[in-house]
Scaffold this active site. Structure first.
Site, PDB file in Angstrom:
ATOM      1  N   CYS A 182       0.856  -1.194   0.062  1.00  0.00           N
ATOM      2  CA  CYS A 182      -0.081   0.156  -0.044  1.00  0.00           C
ATOM      3  C   CYS A 182       0.856   1.249   0.123  1.00  0.00           C
ATOM      4  CB  CYS A 182      -0.901   0.002   1.125  1.00  0.00           C
ATOM      5  SG  CYS A 182      -1.927   1.593   1.629  1.00  0.00           S
TER       6      CYS A 182
ATOM      7  N   CYS B 171      -1.233   3.797  -6.472  1.00  0.00           N
ATOM      8  CA  CYS B 171      -2.187   3.086  -5.651  1.00  0.00           C
ATOM      9  C   CYS B 171      -2.229   1.398  -5.851  1.00  0.00           C
ATOM     10  CB  CYS B 171      -3.685   3.731  -5.289  1.00  0.00           C
ATOM     11  SG  CYS B 171      -4.644   2.851  -4.144  1.00  0.00           S
TER      12      CYS B 171
END
Length: 267
Positions: free
Chosen positions: A70, A182
């Protein structure tokens, strides 16, 4: 011993897919912080606390490395965690450097799509200032895309108008590369390719992250295990329905990427 991969939700499954391809002899634990997803709209301090809580649960397992799959969580928490723990901690970084290298001599710009928190973190701004010596990098926040992914929303009738709206302020002919900053965003690679001009390359940081993981494991004498690529899914809420969604999302993405790679080889 397993390699643990962590994300706030489903996005890190795109990194897990790459890990399974590059490290087929390893067993994996994939952990989602479903109690607090999404991270991209939270404060840095909140994310740091969430990551720490999740790692405490993950450490109930016997792990040999921790991959923060992440970008937002990496920006907020990776540096502090590395100071506290002795096992390898591998983070994500938007693939800005390779994108800049690809476009430095082409006259084209680079567009980085990510969550608002990632784009406002000093880690990201320092990365851009370090590698973007020709000032060709622009940034585009797409916070809604995480929510779409978490709800398994992949309907082109919903997503294509969304992308068209978000890209409306950009002259896309000026760009040579879109960086997916992302880990949720690669789920939408095929839809993005329908919206963007054909000359725009779409890249993300998964491959480089897992290459770095392999390197660190070798340096630490933690060479690839003899497992069978077993994957165990877990989440902070413990919801059986979300665990099933994780399995379905991983199968959807991993099978699609395998097919796409096969098509590239056969061209």
């Amino acid at each position: 011993m397993r390699i643990a991969l962590f994300d706030s939700g489903l996005g890190g499954l795109t990194v897990l897919s790459e890990a399974v391809k590059q490290l087929p002899g390893e067993d994996f634990l994939f952990f989602s912080d479903t109690l607090h997803v999404p991270y991209g709209t939270k404060t840095k301090q909140q994310v740091q606390g969430f990551v720490r809580e999740s790692l405490n649960q993950i450490l109930r397992e016997d792990i040999k490395a921790f991959v923060i799959a992440c970008n937002t969580a990496t920006s907020a928490a990776a540096a502090e965690l590395r100071q506290e723990y002795g096992f390898p901690i591998i983070g994500m970084e938007p693939a800005v450097k390779p994108a800049v290298e690809m476009n430095r001599d082409t006259g084209k710009r680079v567009l980085v799509a990510a969550t608002p928190l990632t784009l406002h973190q000093s880690k990201y701004t320092q990365l851009v200032s370090r590698v973007d010596d020709h000032s060709i990098v622009d940034s585009l926040p797409l916070p809604e895309l995480v929510t779409y992914c978490e709800s398994m929303q992949f309907d082109p009738e919903v997503l294509l108008p969304y992308f068209n709206e978000k890209f409306a302020g950009y002259n896309l002919n000026d760009y040579g590369t879109l960086v997916l900053g992302c880990t949720h965003f690669p789920f939408y690679r095929s839809l993005l390719s329908q919206v963007l001009p054909k000359h725009i390359n779409i890249i993300d940081g998964s491959r480089g992250t897992i290459r770095r993981l392999r390197q660190v494991l070798a340096e630490r004498g933690l060479q690839e295990g003899r497992g069978g690529g077993n994957i165990r899914f877990a989440c902070s809420s413990g919801e059986p329905a979300y665990l099933q969604k994780m399995r379905e999302a991983f199968d959807l993405y991993h099978k699609r990427e395998t097919v796409l790679e096969g098509e590239k080889v056969n061209r």
